[in-house]
Design an enzyme around this catalytic site. Structure first.
Site, PDB file in Angstrom:
ATOM      1  N   ALA A  57       4.362  -4.560  -4.581  1.00 29.03           N
ATOM      2  CA  ALA A  57       2.989  -4.986  -4.342  1.00 29.03           C
ATOM      3  C   ALA A  57       2.206  -4.968  -5.644  1.00 29.03           C
ATOM      4  O   ALA A  57       1.991  -3.917  -6.243  1.00 29.03           O
ATOM      5  CB  ALA A  57       2.333  -4.069  -3.313  1.00 29.03           C
ATOM      6  N   GLN A  99       5.371 -10.000  -4.993  1.00 27.38           N
ATOM      7  CA  GLN A  99       4.510  -9.804  -3.836  1.00 27.38           C
ATOM      8  C   GLN A  99       3.089  -9.567  -4.321  1.00 27.38           C
ATOM      9  O   GLN A  99       2.813  -8.585  -5.009  1.00 27.38           O
ATOM     10  CB  GLN A  99       4.987  -8.615  -3.002  1.00 27.38           C
ATOM     11  CG  GLN A  99       4.204  -8.432  -1.714  1.00 27.38           C
ATOM     12  CD  GLN A  99       4.596  -7.168  -0.975  1.00 27.38           C
ATOM     13  OE1 GLN A  99       4.317  -6.066  -1.437  1.00 27.38           O
ATOM     14  NE2 GLN A  99       5.245  -7.325   0.172  1.00 27.38           N
ATOM     15  N   TYR A 181      -2.590  -3.087   4.827  1.00 25.79           N
ATOM     16  CA  TYR A 181      -3.352  -3.487   3.652  1.00 25.79           C
ATOM     17  C   TYR A 181      -4.318  -4.620   4.030  1.00 25.79           C
ATOM     18  O   TYR A 181      -4.409  -5.021   5.185  1.00 25.79           O
ATOM     19  CB  TYR A 181      -2.404  -3.832   2.512  1.00 25.79           C
ATOM     20  CG  TYR A 181      -1.559  -2.629   2.119  1.00 25.79           C
ATOM     21  CD1 TYR A 181      -2.158  -1.404   1.823  1.00 25.79           C
ATOM     22  CD2 TYR A 181      -0.171  -2.684   2.094  1.00 25.79           C
ATOM     23  CE1 TYR A 181      -1.402  -0.286   1.501  1.00 25.79           C
ATOM     24  CE2 TYR A 181       0.598  -1.570   1.772  1.00 25.79           C
ATOM     25  CZ  TYR A 181      -0.025  -0.373   1.482  1.00 25.79           C
ATOM     26  OH  TYR A 181       0.725   0.743   1.178  1.00 25.79           O
ATOM     27  N   ARG A 323      15.225   1.163   0.756  1.00 30.99           N
ATOM     28  CA  ARG A 323      15.794   2.472   0.421  1.00 30.99           C
ATOM     29  C   ARG A 323      17.291   2.405   0.133  1.00 30.99           C
ATOM     30  O   ARG A 323      17.784   3.103  -0.742  1.00 30.99           O
ATOM     31  CB  ARG A 323      15.506   3.473   1.539  1.00 30.99           C
ATOM     32  CG  ARG A 323      14.048   3.918   1.591  1.00 30.99           C
ATOM     33  CD  ARG A 323      13.796   4.837   2.789  1.00 30.99           C
ATOM     34  NE  ARG A 323      12.443   5.355   2.778  1.00 30.99           N
ATOM     35  CZ  ARG A 323      11.373   4.720   3.265  1.00 30.99           C
ATOM     36  NH1 ARG A 323      11.522   3.514   3.789  1.00 30.99           N
ATOM     37  NH2 ARG A 323      10.178   5.274   3.231  1.00 30.99           N
TER      38      ARG A 323
END
Length: 357
Positions: A57, A99, A181, A323
């Site tokens: 982000a 992103q 967000y 992950r």
């Protein structure tokens, strides 16, 4: 050839396989600038065989950062460091994506290993903004409600961010409309209590996202794809639902979005989420089935056979690893061997490539 290693074409861009590295905040920047950590972190996953890497982000304005340690693209000075990363990813036959994000009311927090608490303005934090003046959790300060002029400034920031990203060679833009967000805050009635044209009805709550999509799509050449990440459900009564996501997906498809990256949650602090292997795949499958829009599946995808089955069954067009890619930067190379598919390894690593018997 395993389905996981078949190419996928979005507009005029072809990905060599169906494995994408999800955007993952590293909380390792200063004033939005990349550094050697970002180059090595992302570069190793390109060496590892991913088809597309989406940078974390990246804030389109300073106050859009989740933490003071986030990446940014709000000024031209950020561009040389980003270009260095893009050039390396491309040298490894990996598509570079970014992103673009604005954290809204979830901004101005410290990084996870620094406690994750709100950073007050006296200590380098800033006043957060949101569609409505309600905080993410009751113990946090209220955000400032965005004015109509502010909202147009947000749209412009995404437009300029897209232009900057293209200037350094990014070929995929993903808009972050998930995880609580800013764009997600406008979508969900849990966080959007506005009474003007940006609040109330479904059509009003999706208005900002559509304006950002239009501004971004106008900057993108026709041959480059636009992705949007959504939280397909808030997992909370009265919030955004899977049915809303299907409805939104059909509209986004008509507005030039090429793939929906399907995550969930993040808009309320305590949601009852049934976390487990592949627990979000159902939403990517539903949206793809009901609208025909290409989708990406994400969330506890950890094994080669699991990823292969998602693509083979047509549940999604891409799998996004987060992950698991931190545990194994070379997951695509290892998965290819496990699935009996021969893929190219970097010449420097060729001597270590497993041979089929």
């Amino acid at each position: 050839m395993a389905y996981l290693f078949t190419p996928l074409t979005l507009r005029g861009l072809t990905l060599k396989n169906r494995i994408v590295i999800s955007p993952m905040c590293q909380y390792s920047a200063a004033d939005g600038f990349t550094n050697d950590w970002h180059l090595v972190h992302l570069g190793s996953r390109a060496v590892g065989g991913a088809a597309l890497i989406l940078l974390e982000a990246t804030a389109v304005v300073p106050e859009g950062r989740i933490t003071p340690d986030d990446l940014g693209i709000w000024k031209d000075e950020h561009l040389p460091g980003l270009r260095r990363i893009v050039d390396f990813l491309k040298s490894e036959n990996c598509v570079a994506g970014i992103q673009l994000a604005h954290a809204g009311r979830k901004a101005s927090h410290s990084s996870p290993w620094k406690g994750g608490a709100v950073v007050p303005e006296s200590e380098g934090g800033w006043q957060t903004v949101a569609p409505s003046p309600s905080p993410f959790s009751p113990d946090e300060p209220a955000p400032r409600e965005l004015t109509l002029t502010d909202i147009q400034g947000v749209v412009e920031a995404f437009r300029v961010g897209t232009r900057r990203a293209l200037s350094v060679g990014f070929e995929v833009i993903e808009l972050h409309a998930a995880h609580g967000y800013l764009l997600h805050q406008f979508l969900s009635p849990l966080s959007n209590q506005r009474t003007d044209e940006y609040g109330g009805s479904f059509e009003n709550r999706i208005r900002l996202l559509l304006e950002v999509v239009a501004a971004t799509r106008a900057e993108l050449p026709d041959h480059l794809p636009l992705l949007v990440r959504i939280s397909a459900t808030d997992w909370t009564e009265g919030g955004w639902t899977a049915a809303d996501s299907v409805r939104l997906a059909a509209i986004l498809q008509d507005h030039g979005v090429d793939l929906l990256d399907c995550s969930t949650g993040g808009n309320v602090p305590r949601a009852d989420i049934p976390v487990g292997p592949g627990y979000q795949v159902q939403f990517a499958e539903q949206i793809k089935r009901e609208t025909g829009l290409a989708t990406g599946a994400v969330g506890m995808i950890t094994e080669a056979r699991q990823a292969e089955d998602i693509i083979a069954r047509g549940q999604a067009d891409l799998v996004l690893l987060a992950r698991e890619s931190l545990r194994d930067a070379y997951f695509p190379l290892h998965a290819a061997h496990e699935l009996g598919t021969d893929v190219e390894w970097p010449e420097q690593y060729e001597r270590a490539k497993p041979r089929r018997r």
